[in-house]
Design an enzyme around this catalytic site. Structure first.
Site, PDB file in Angstrom:
ATOM      1  N   LYS A  67       0.817  -1.217   0.000  1.00  0.00           N
ATOM      2  CA  LYS A  67       0.000   0.000   0.000  1.00  0.00           C
ATOM      3  C   LYS A  67       0.851   1.269   0.000  1.00  0.00           C
ATOM      4  O   LYS A  67       2.030   1.248   0.314  1.00  0.00           O
ATOM      5  CB  LYS A  67      -0.990  -0.045   1.169  1.00  0.00           C
ATOM      6  CG  LYS A  67      -2.100  -1.054   0.835  1.00  0.00           C
ATOM      7  CD  LYS A  67      -3.316  -0.956   1.666  1.00  0.00           C
ATOM      8  CE  LYS A  67      -4.369  -1.904   1.055  1.00  0.00           C
ATOM      9  NZ  LYS A  67      -5.422  -2.259   1.990  1.00  0.00           N
ATOM     10  N   ARG A  95      -3.640 -10.321   4.175  1.00  0.00           N
ATOM     11  CA  ARG A  95      -3.990 -10.381   2.740  1.00  0.00           C
ATOM     12  C   ARG A  95      -2.822  -9.775   1.970  1.00  0.00           C
ATOM     13  O   ARG A  95      -2.529  -8.599   2.143  1.00  0.00           O
ATOM     14  CB  ARG A  95      -5.279  -9.585   2.513  1.00  0.00           C
ATOM     15  CG  ARG A  95      -5.728  -9.506   1.070  1.00  0.00           C
ATOM     16  CD  ARG A  95      -6.935  -8.589   0.939  1.00  0.00           C
ATOM     17  NE  ARG A  95      -7.396  -8.500  -0.423  1.00  0.00           N
ATOM     18  CZ  ARG A  95      -6.860  -7.715  -1.367  1.00  0.00           C
ATOM     19  NH1 ARG A  95      -5.828  -6.932  -1.067  1.00  0.00           N
ATOM     20  NH2 ARG A  95      -7.353  -7.697  -2.588  1.00  0.00           N
TER      21      ARG A  95
HETATM   22  N1  PMM Z   1      -7.282  -3.940   0.355  1.00  0.00           N
HETATM   23  C1  PMM Z   1      -7.497  -3.961  -0.967  1.00  0.00           C
HETATM   24  C2  PMM Z   1      -8.488  -4.773  -1.517  1.00  0.00           C
HETATM   25  N2  PMM Z   1      -9.244  -5.570  -0.723  1.00  0.00           N
HETATM   26  N3  PMM Z   1      -9.763  -6.391   1.413  1.00  0.00           N
HETATM   27  C3  PMM Z   1      -9.566  -6.378   2.739  1.00  0.00           C
HETATM   28  N4  PMM Z   1     -10.314  -7.174   3.527  1.00  0.00           N
HETATM   29  N5  PMM Z   1      -8.627  -5.588   3.313  1.00  0.00           N
HETATM   30  C4  PMM Z   1      -7.846  -4.747   2.587  1.00  0.00           C
HETATM   31  O1  PMM Z   1      -7.018  -4.026   3.170  1.00  0.00           O
HETATM   32  C5  PMM Z   1      -8.033  -4.729   1.172  1.00  0.00           C
HETATM   33  C6  PMM Z   1      -9.022  -5.583   0.611  1.00  0.00           C
HETATM   34  C7  PMM Z   1      -6.607  -3.090  -1.819  1.00  0.00           C
HETATM   35  O2  PMM Z   1      -6.540  -3.374  -3.111  1.00  0.00           O
HETATM   36  P1  PMM Z   1      -5.514  -4.391  -3.905  1.00  0.00           P
HETATM   37  O3  PMM Z   1      -6.294  -5.668  -4.088  1.00  0.00           O
HETATM   38  O4  PMM Z   1      -5.307  -3.690  -5.173  1.00  0.00           O
HETATM   39  O5  PMM Z   1      -4.323  -4.617  -3.079  1.00  0.00           O
END
Ligand code: PMM
Length: 307
Positions: A225, A265
């Site tokens: 991030k 994640r």
């Molecule tokens: N961050 C992204 C996408 N989905 N889901 C959860 N539960 N927590 C997160 O911090 C989160 C998420 C950011 O997008 P990316 O898939 O492009 O990394």
């Protein structure tokens, strides 16, 4: 077994006494960190298999980018992207999560075999979501959220970011229960980077215990991030690019695991799969060995050997 897992999940996951690793499978042309690389369903499935080989415990399949400023994807397009990938990975034996804010997409994904609904809006984007959570009985990740990607950067005002996020997640939990969902289904997530400028993300990580005080497992999504790009900025101030943030991501995985996170994640699974094992070994070596440490502090007596 003392670790708190949400229910229901296959026993091969709930038997694990360590933080789980969720690998990201974005089926989007524009995700901020890996957008476009796995846009075709076949490529996304192949990528999922690579993440499993790297040690992912579950796979998170998403068809809509949450990149700051991103436009929304029409529901049918999201369905077209996500469902075949969910179906194929489930058929291959993977535990699959669907990353969606839409109740209909979540319902169809669970029907296609998904075990987890991962909703970055915590139910705020679609009023029908909690009914789907109650009706399907699936595990539900409620992330802290204040608005869609096109406006979220304007909604980042907090009195005390940790207390505010805790209180807003507590409201989500109460609303889920009021809609008939069981608390055991629910995982909470601080929503790093979502309506949170760089400096707001660190207190949330450093105080995972405050979110855990709500009694539910916590998922941490720090991978690649922006706040890590700023942390690792070049001397001229330009942020480190997303694929140069994997070392920092693995460090956050290790620290989050020590802090008791249920799951992380991540995009680069191998580094975090190692990190959760390091943290588990570290934790296991702590409590029960206390007597031995006390013993080692005792001076050696004449004629005694210390191993
Ligand atoms: N961050 C992204 C996408 N989905 N889901 C959860 N539960 N927590 C997160 O911090 C989160 C998420 C950011 O997008 P990316 O898939 O492009 O990394």
């Amino acid at each position: 077994m003392t670790r708190l897992h949400p229910e229901p999940l296959p026993e091969r996951l709930t038997a694990l006494d360590r933080t789980l690793v969720m690998g990201v499978v974005n089926v989007t042309p524009d995700s901020f960190s890996d957008g476009g690389r796995w846009f075709e369903p076949g490529d996304a499935v192949a990528h999922g298999h690579r993440l499993l080989a790297d040690g992912a415990d579950l796979l998170d399949v998403g068809g809509e980018s949450t990149r700051p400023g991103a436009a929304r994807v029409p529901p049918d397009e999201e369905r077209r992207r996500v469902l075949p990938v969910v179906r194929e990975l489930v058929a291959a034996g993977a535990v699959v999560s669907v990353d969606t804010t839409r109740a209909d997409v979540a319902r169809d994904a669970v029907a296609a075999g998904a075990h987890v609904i991962n909703d970055v809006s915590g139910g705020l984007a679609d009023p029908a979501m909690y009914d789907v959570v109650a009706e399907t009985g699936a595990v539900y990740v409620a992330m802290h959220w204040r608005g869609h990607a096109d406006v979220m950067d304007t909604l980042a005002t907090y009195d005390d970011v940790v207390a505010d996020v805790r209180d807003e997640l507590a409201q989500r939990l109460a609303a889920l229960e009021a809609a008939g969902a069981r608390p055991e289904q629910v995982v909470l997530d601080p929503g790093l980077g979502f309506a949170k400028p760089g400096s707001d993300n660190w207190p949330l990580l450093a105080h995972l215990d405050v979110l855990q005080s709500l009694g539910r497992p916590v998922l941490v999504g720090a991978s690649r991030k922006r706040f890590l790009g700023h942390l690792l900025a070049a001397p001229d101030g330009s942020p480190a690019p997303p694929d140069a943030r994997d070392g920092a991501t693995a460090a956050i995985t290790a620290l989050s695991a020590l802090g008791g996170a249920w799951c992380v994640r991540v995009h680069d699974v191998a580094g975090s799969a190692d990190a959760v094992r390091v943290a588990a070994a570290w934790t296991a070596a702590r409590g029960p060995r206390q007597d031995r440490h006390d013993d080692q502090r005792r001076p050696i007596q004449d004629g005694e050997h210390r191993a």
